[in-house]
Design an enzyme around this catalytic site. Structure first.
Site, PDB file in Angstrom:
ATOM      1  CB  ALA A 228     -18.323   0.535   3.139  1.00  0.00           C
TER       2      ALA A 228
ATOM      3  NE  ARG B  34     -17.578   5.282   8.469  1.00  0.00           N
ATOM      4  CZ  ARG B  34     -17.596   5.363   9.787  1.00  0.00           C
ATOM      5  NH1 ARG B  34     -18.715   5.101  10.441  1.00  0.00           N
ATOM      6  NH2 ARG B  34     -16.504   5.654  10.464  1.00  0.00           N
TER       7      ARG B  34
ATOM      8  CE1 TYR C  95     -10.918   9.736  -3.761  1.00  0.00           C
ATOM      9  CE2 TYR C  95     -11.937  10.082  -1.615  1.00  0.00           C
ATOM     10  CZ  TYR C  95     -11.865  10.356  -2.970  1.00  0.00           C
ATOM     11  OH  TYR C  95     -12.753  11.246  -3.529  1.00  0.00           O
TER      12      TYR C  95
ATOM     13  CG  ASP D 246     -11.097   7.736   9.461  1.00  0.00           C
ATOM     14  OD1 ASP D 246     -11.575   6.623   9.773  1.00  0.00           O
ATOM     15  OD2 ASP D 246      -9.886   7.948   9.266  1.00  0.00           O
TER      16      ASP D 246
ATOM     17  CD  GLU E 204      -2.756   1.158   2.497  1.00  0.00           C
ATOM     18  OE1 GLU E 204      -3.727   0.392   2.382  1.00  0.00           O
ATOM     19  OE2 GLU E 204      -2.516   1.833   3.519  1.00  0.00           O
TER      20      GLU E 204
END
Length: 295
Positions: free
Chosen positions: A133, A117, A59, A119, A27
Site C-alpha cells: 500500500a 493493497r 473498491y 487481497d 462504509e
C-alpha cells in the site's frame, strides 16, 4: 457558520478530524453486478441522509465495479453534500488503471482516497506492478492534492510475521504520505488502547479512526474470523451464543454491543468512529440515534 457550511468547507477528512470533536462515518460497498446498482445507491442515499461526518465507498478491482465506486462516491457528494472517501486497491491493478481512477476522482472533485493493497487472488496472479500500500500512497501523493487514508491492524495483519513487522509497514505508509489511518474491526477496546500506545511510542502520530462492525447475524462471525483472525471476547461470544438463533434479537444485541464500544471509545478520547454498516441503513440509523446526545 452553520454545520452544513462547515462540512462544505472541510471536504478533506484530515480537516474534519482536526476539529477535535467526535466524528461518525459509515462504509458502503458497490454492487458486484449492474442490476444491483440501484439498490446499493438507494441504501447509500439513506445512509447519506443521516449526515455522517463522511462516507467511505469500497473498491472492487474486477470488471466495472471500480467505476461503481466512483459513481456512488460522486452521488454521495453531489446529491447529499456528504464528504466521500473512495477506496482504491492496487495489488490487482496496473498503474494505468490506478491513474485512470485517480483522474476520474479528480474530475468529480473527490478529494479523499483510502489507499489499500487489496487481497491477493487465490491463484496468486497479479500484474506485479504493486506489492504494498505504501507504493500506492506515494503515487497518489504525486498525482494531486488528495487526502490519503490507509488501513491499520490493531491485532496485526493476518499475513504479517508478527505485530512488530506489521507496525513497520504502518510506519512506511505514514512516511509515504498518508494523513490518517482506519483500523480493521475489533471487538475488544483494550486491544485498540494498547495498539495506540504502541504506535505513538513508535512515533506514528497521524489520527487513528476506530473501525466498528455491528454484528447483526451469526453468519458474520464465521466470515470475520476466517478473513481477519479477529479476537472475539467472551462477552461478545455470550451474546452470539444466546441470541444467534433469533435474528431480531441478534440484530438488536449486535447494535447495542457496537454502541457500547463506541461510547467507551469516545469517553476515552478516541474521537474518530467508522462503522462498517454493510449497506444497511437501518443499522446506521439506529447507531446514530443511540449516540445522538454524545455526538
Amino acid at each position: 457558520m452553520d454545520d452544513a457550511e462547515g462540512r462544505e468547507r472541510r471536504l478533506k477528512i484530515r480537516e474534519i478530524l482536526a476539529v477535535g470533536k467526535p466524528t461518525l462515518s459509515f462504509e458502503v460497498f458497490p454492487p458486484k453486478t449492474e442490476d444491483a446498482y440501484d439498490s446499493v445507491e438507494k441504501a447509500a442515499a439513506k445512509i447519506a441522509k443521516l449526515k455522517p461526518s463522511f462516507m467511505s465507498v469500497t473498491y472492487g478491482a474486477g470488471g466495472g465495479t471500480s467505476d461503481y465506486t466512483v459513481g456512488i462516491a460522486s452521488a454521495i457528494k453531489e446529491e447529499y453534500g456528504v464528504t466521500p472517501l473512495a477506496h482504491l486497491t492496487c495489488v490487482s491493478s496496473t498503474r494505468e488503471k490506478v491513474h485512470h481512477v485517480l483522474g476520474e476522482l479528480k474530475e468529480r472533485g473527490i478529494e479523499n482516497v483510502l489507499a489499500l493493497r487489496g487481497d491477493i487472488p487465490q491463484d496468486g496472479s497479479t500484474p506485479k506492478e504493486y506489492h504494498y500500500a505504501s507504493e500506492l500512497i506515494r503515487e497518489i501523493k504525486k498525482a494531486g492534492d488528495f487526502c490519503i487514508g490507509a488501513a491499520c491492524y490493531p491485532e496485526g495483519h493476518v499475513e504479517s510475521a508478527n505485530k512488530s513487522v506489521d507496525m513497520d509497514y504502518l510506519k512506511q505508509k505514514v512516511e509515504a504520505g498518508c494523513d490518517f489511518v482506519t483500523t480493521q474491526m475489533f471487538f475488544d477496546n483494550s486491544i485498540l488502547y494498547s495498539y495506540l500506545y504502541r504506535i505513538r511510542e513508535k512515533g506514528i502520530q497521524v489520527p487513528v479512526i476506530a473501525g466498528i462492525m455491528p454484528v447483526t447475524n451469526a453468519k458474520q462471525i464465521r466470515r470475520i474470523t476466517q478473513m481477519s483472525g479477529t479476537c472475539l471476547p467472551s462477552r461478545f461470544m455470550s451474546i452470539v451464543d444466546r441470541f444467534g438463533d433469533n435474528p431480531a434479537a441478534m440484530k438488536q444485541a449486535g447494535i447495542a454491543y457496537a454502541t457500547d464500544q463506541i461510547i467507551d471509545l469516545i469517553a476515552n478520547g478516541v474521537n474518530g468512529i467508522h462503522v462498517y454498516s454493510m449497506n444497511k441503513p437501518d443499522v446506521a440509523m439506529k447507531i446514530k440515534e443511540n449516540l445522538s446526545e454524545i455526538l
